[in-house]
Design an enzyme around this catalytic site. Sequence first.
Site, PDB file in Angstrom:
ATOM      1  N   GLY A   1       0.893  -1.107  -0.055  1.00 43.32           N
ATOM      2  CA  GLY A   1       0.021  -0.024   0.120  1.00 43.32           C
ATOM      3  C   GLY A   1       0.803   1.145  -0.110  1.00 43.32           C
ATOM      4  O   GLY A   1       0.610   2.239  -0.551  1.00 43.32           O
ATOM      5  N   ALA A   2       1.858   1.112   0.871  1.00 42.73           N
ATOM      6  CA  ALA A   2       2.792   2.473   0.962  1.00 42.73           C
ATOM      7  C   ALA A   2       4.177   2.024   1.666  1.00 42.73           C
ATOM      8  O   ALA A   2       4.177   0.837   2.240  1.00 42.73           O
ATOM      9  CB  ALA A   2       2.230   3.633   1.777  1.00 42.73           C
ATOM     10  N   MET A   3       5.303   2.541   1.560  1.00 41.65           N
ATOM     11  CA  MET A   3       6.489   2.333   2.170  1.00 41.65           C
ATOM     12  C   MET A   3       6.933   3.491   2.840  1.00 41.65           C
ATOM     13  O   MET A   3       7.201   4.524   2.172  1.00 41.65           O
ATOM     14  CB  MET A   3       7.348   1.842   1.136  1.00 41.65           C
ATOM     15  CG  MET A   3       8.646   1.117   1.531  1.00 41.65           C
ATOM     16  SD  MET A   3       8.615   0.011   3.061  1.00 41.65           S
ATOM     17  CE  MET A   3      10.111   0.306   3.910  1.00 41.65           C
TER      18      MET A   3
ATOM     19  N   HIS B   1      -0.063   6.067   9.023  1.00 44.00           N
ATOM     20  CA  HIS B   1       0.802   4.878   9.390  1.00 44.00           C
ATOM     21  C   HIS B   1       2.216   5.119   8.982  1.00 44.00           C
ATOM     22  O   HIS B   1       3.307   4.832   9.680  1.00 44.00           O
ATOM     23  CB  HIS B   1       0.204   3.744   8.870  1.00 44.00           C
ATOM     24  CG  HIS B   1       0.895   2.411   8.710  1.00 44.00           C
ATOM     25  ND1 HIS B   1       0.401   1.470   9.518  1.00 44.00           N
ATOM     26  CD2 HIS B   1       2.086   1.861   8.197  1.00 44.00           C
ATOM     27  CE1 HIS B   1       1.455   0.437   9.449  1.00 44.00           C
ATOM     28  NE2 HIS B   1       2.196   0.592   8.536  1.00 44.00           N
ATOM     29  N   GLU B   2       2.489   5.627   7.957  1.00 44.84           N
ATOM     30  CA  GLU B   2       4.014   5.707   7.331  1.00 44.84           C
ATOM     31  C   GLU B   2       4.493   6.728   8.048  1.00 44.84           C
ATOM     32  O   GLU B   2       5.899   6.713   8.418  1.00 44.84           O
ATOM     33  CB  GLU B   2       3.735   6.177   5.928  1.00 44.84           C
ATOM     34  CG  GLU B   2       3.135   5.173   4.871  1.00 44.84           C
ATOM     35  CD  GLU B   2       3.566   3.714   5.107  1.00 44.84           C
ATOM     36  OE1 GLU B   2       4.686   3.493   5.499  1.00 44.84           O
ATOM     37  OE2 GLU B   2       2.563   2.806   4.816  1.00 44.84           O
TER      38      GLU B   2
ATOM     39  N   GLU C   1       5.217  -3.027  12.859  1.00 40.63           N
ATOM     40  CA  GLU C   1       3.962  -2.876  12.131  1.00 40.63           C
ATOM     41  C   GLU C   1       2.712  -2.615  12.975  1.00 40.63           C
ATOM     42  O   GLU C   1       1.798  -1.792  12.847  1.00 40.63           O
ATOM     43  CB  GLU C   1       3.751  -4.042  10.951  1.00 40.63           C
ATOM     44  CG  GLU C   1       4.679  -4.102  10.201  1.00 40.63           C
ATOM     45  CD  GLU C   1       4.824  -2.837   9.220  1.00 40.63           C
ATOM     46  OE1 GLU C   1       3.732  -1.888   9.339  1.00 40.63           O
ATOM     47  OE2 GLU C   1       5.872  -2.568   8.565  1.00 40.63           O
TER      48      GLU C   1
ATOM     49  N   HIS D   1       5.867   5.405  11.364  1.00 40.93           N
ATOM     50  CA  HIS D   1       6.955   4.928  11.091  1.00 40.93           C
ATOM     51  C   HIS D   1       8.214   5.793  11.172  1.00 40.93           C
ATOM     52  O   HIS D   1       9.643   5.238  11.513  1.00 40.93           O
ATOM     53  CB  HIS D   1       6.989   3.790   9.922  1.00 40.93           C
ATOM     54  CG  HIS D   1       6.339   2.493   9.784  1.00 40.93           C
ATOM     55  ND1 HIS D   1       6.553   1.867  10.838  1.00 40.93           N
ATOM     56  CD2 HIS D   1       5.666   2.045   8.898  1.00 40.93           C
ATOM     57  CE1 HIS D   1       6.051   0.431  10.448  1.00 40.93           C
ATOM     58  NE2 HIS D   1       5.121   0.832   9.339  1.00 40.93           N
TER      59      HIS D   1
HETATM   60 ZN   LIG Z   1       3.989  -0.328   8.070  1.00 49.75          ZN
END
Ligand SMILES: [Zn+2]
Length: 986
Positions: free
Chosen positions: A365-367, A401-402, A424, A405
């Site tokens: 989905g994304a990084m 979310h990203e 995660e 992180h």
């Molecule tokens: Zn993640």
Amino acid sequence: MTQSREVLAMMDAHTTTFGRKRGCTISRCGAFLLGTLFLLSLVITALLVYHFAPCADGALGRQHDASDSGLFAGRGFLGANSVSTKLDVRLPRSVVPVFYRLELTPFIWEGNFTFNGEVKIVVNVTEDTRNITLHAVDMKIDEAATTVQMHPPDNNGTIRNRMEDVGIDKQTNDTLRQFHVIHTAGMLKAGKQYTVYIKYVGYLNDYLQGFYRSSYTVGNQTRWIATTQFQPTDARRAFPCFDEPALKAEFEIHIARPKNMTSISNMNGTVDTTPIVGLPSYEWDRYERSVPMSTYLVAFVVSDFATQRSDDGKVGVWVRSEALDQADYSLKIAPQILKYFENYFAIDFPLPKMDMVALPDFSAGAMENWGLITYRETAMLYQEGVSTNSNKQRVATVVAHELAHQWFGNLVTPSWWTDLWLNEGFASYVEYIGMNAVEPSWKVLEQFVVHELQNVFALDALASSHPISVEVGHPDEISEIFDRISYGKGASIIRMMDHFITTNVFKRGLSNYLRERAYQSAEQNDLWDALTKQAHKDGVLDKSITINEIMDTWTLQTGFPVVTVNRDYNRGSATLTQERFLLQTSTTEVSDDKPLWWIPITYTSQNVLNFNETIPSRWMQAEPTITLSNLNTAANEWVIFNVQETGYYRVNYDEQNWRLIIQELNKASFKSISTINRAQLLDDALNLARAGRLDYATALDVTSYLAHETEYLPWKAAFTAMGYLDRMLVKTEGYDRFRIFALKLLDNIYKQTGFKDIHGDPQLTVFTRIDVLSWACSLGHKDCVQNAVTQFHNWQITPNPDNNNPISPNLKSVVYCTAIRVGGQAEWDFAWERYQKTNVGSEKDLLLHALGCTRETWILSRYLNWAVTENSGIRKQDAGRVFGSVANNVIGQPLAFNYLRNQWKRIKTYFGTSLLTINNIIKSTTKKMNTAYELKALYEFETEHSAELAIARRAVQQTIEQTEANIKWLDRNHETILNWLKRATA
Ligand SMILES: [Zn+2]
Ligand SMILES: *[C@@H]1O[C@H](CO)[C@@H](O)[C@H](O)[C@H]1NC(C)=O
Ligand SMILES: *[C@@H]1O[C@H](CO)[C@@H](O)[C@H](O)[C@H]1NC(C)=O
């Protein structure tokens, strides 16, 4: 990383708003069979490995196939000669990286797609050694150019400009471990620093991993992009490196790019206009030296994207110029969330800027690459008036979310992938907190309960579930644990902790941990220690107890408990017992293994009615039974445990307490039970019944009150749990009873929500409406179907249907699917054309899903075929979605499975090493299987492909267990349910 939506899927027609994929299992008997096949495949694999090993390296530009890593897959047991020795894939620690200077020149055009690379790595030698072992995959190393030089001793006085060359004996490849080994002529000395220089040519692949190519079209013109996805183990495809998360180093990146394109990377860059010999159309971009970071967080993108920055210039978005306006929303919220997290973690964002790129092809989905987050388009772009509320929430979720992180994961990184869950799980919890900060009206902290916790319960209740903390080695094993368990359960137990030690203590402990470990790596115990210290200091945890002791029962053990409450109505006391909750109790093997958890106990009752207190009044300290001597509750009053469902466990009651609860739910005052707890009661009751722990009649009695329920959470919980009944009953006699019952429940809420998207409605009202309409239409509700068809036809006759869609965004999913389902080829063709023409990713997603709703079998077959055909118009990243939507259709399901079975080879070749997609296809095409005949077909499928199935081993096992469970469930419950439904609909 955020998972793709196939993983989180919304493939269940009845959970179109935000439902995530459920299902999956593994049985003892299936496991035995697989075990046998597994041994067989080991032998075959060993032979193949032997056969291919000499040529598997440096096969530049070669089309990958599953043999690349797939055949060596999944278990890390493979040794070249002995099949039983576990392969140690870890790098030696005698040489560690300090600094990388990387130069890359990508040739982004058809007929080439290679890149030149040069890397200089400064390394520290920690023990005398004669080799430098690092990772390199799929690249052609110019071995003659490799050098190793010793740094001059910097004792003052000796001025030596030239570094001393250390001779090289030979260079070897350890293909299985993805190592490149430089054997030096002389000894490398402990305590000394050396520079390794390697020159190589790499391949801009189209497998969405490593340094890869992506494209999009403008008119008839193809535009190329070169971009990266390294997590977990693909930095080694872009440059030789020490590709383990704990081996942090600083990076200085140089990228040569065509002058008419731009590049971006983790840090800020400057253009160097010095001409490049032999490449007049290129120039260099040089990036500032980074902070110490893990290889998997390195990123760079070369594109012709348009860009826009936030007012303070700190956050930038990059996207196809045609879609630039769709980035407005993410550009608005990202700086706000970043700021919020700086306060939340009490640590400033350490990099000078944050860029976010929306890529047309992206596997996850994304990084969260540090300072350069990459997204698939639908996770970053939102078009007002075209995209849905759910798309918008998806964007906010992923952005939050990203960004989370950037601290948890990037600043402090798990030492090894075993602790992936922490990374995660944490981001998956904190994303809700970040999102809540910018969109408080969405009530996402409530949504968490249905979207994460209850969702992951469904997976974690299977025998084939796994502990969230798993030993992993081989890259394929690592990829496998990026699953719902790691994300959803991780998030849920962290939320539980946030509540039981209280938020202030949680945040302080967390911040201490991040500070102490900044720019380093850590293990879960380091976090537990920091939290324990803070909890003891602030007096919220008894000094004799540690967080470690509590949390180990949740992270190291598989599954979760059900607490059964048995009240003594005379004494006013209750006995609580805990047991692992399994959806299907194993019959083939009786296990003595009785796991026990540290369970925080909270409860409230009819006279106390306090649904705010989530600090536990008692603990079950990994003990099977406790007694609460005084509940303070009269015999005719209900009690409810697990307040706000903050604990990661289910609750069952004695029959009488269930009756008291059901009575309350059927009163006008039923809202005195909190919304989350109403959702909990439905989810617990229906799943307890599914597992054989509660009479189905009682569980279904709980659902009856829904006739006057109007809130999203209880409905969502009910839809998800009833989705199972629907899937199981749809092909059986008596399904009409289920339909009548469900339509009766929906009658009132359907009238409330109506078939109209009302601008300004709260998020949860919108979500409820979509779910209700989607159920109603698929159950054949007349008014619903008629509305859908009319709206679709209005669209068909609109003069300019691309820019002028009269269907309001939130209703699209139900309108498209319904009209295509009851329509024919004309509706399908129209939707397909719109799919090809739309410029909005989320619109493409909706249409792709709806195209699987048709009842025309030949169209469905053709659709499946297109999904795995190059240039059919369906991107590789979306193929799983096509299978999911076809399989979700009662007519399409057998077609999808047969296609998978008959075209296995083609599918495998098409996806190459992309395990994730194949796993998703297997899961989605088999989800509804519940007959002995289908089980037999599954076994045959497994036998036919035993050798290659290594790559999808877990998915197939889970599928078999699930199908077995479904068969048993039908046997056991069909009659009871049918009888109940007959009474309820009489
Ligand atoms: Zn993640
Ligand atoms: C490498 O060695 C130098 C000098 O001994 C030391 O200052 C530095 O911290 C080391 N770096 C790493 C990553 O081990
Ligand atoms: C790709 O282009 C570069 C630069 O023109 C050239 O040196 C290289 O040989 C080409 N590679 C292939 C495989 O065509």
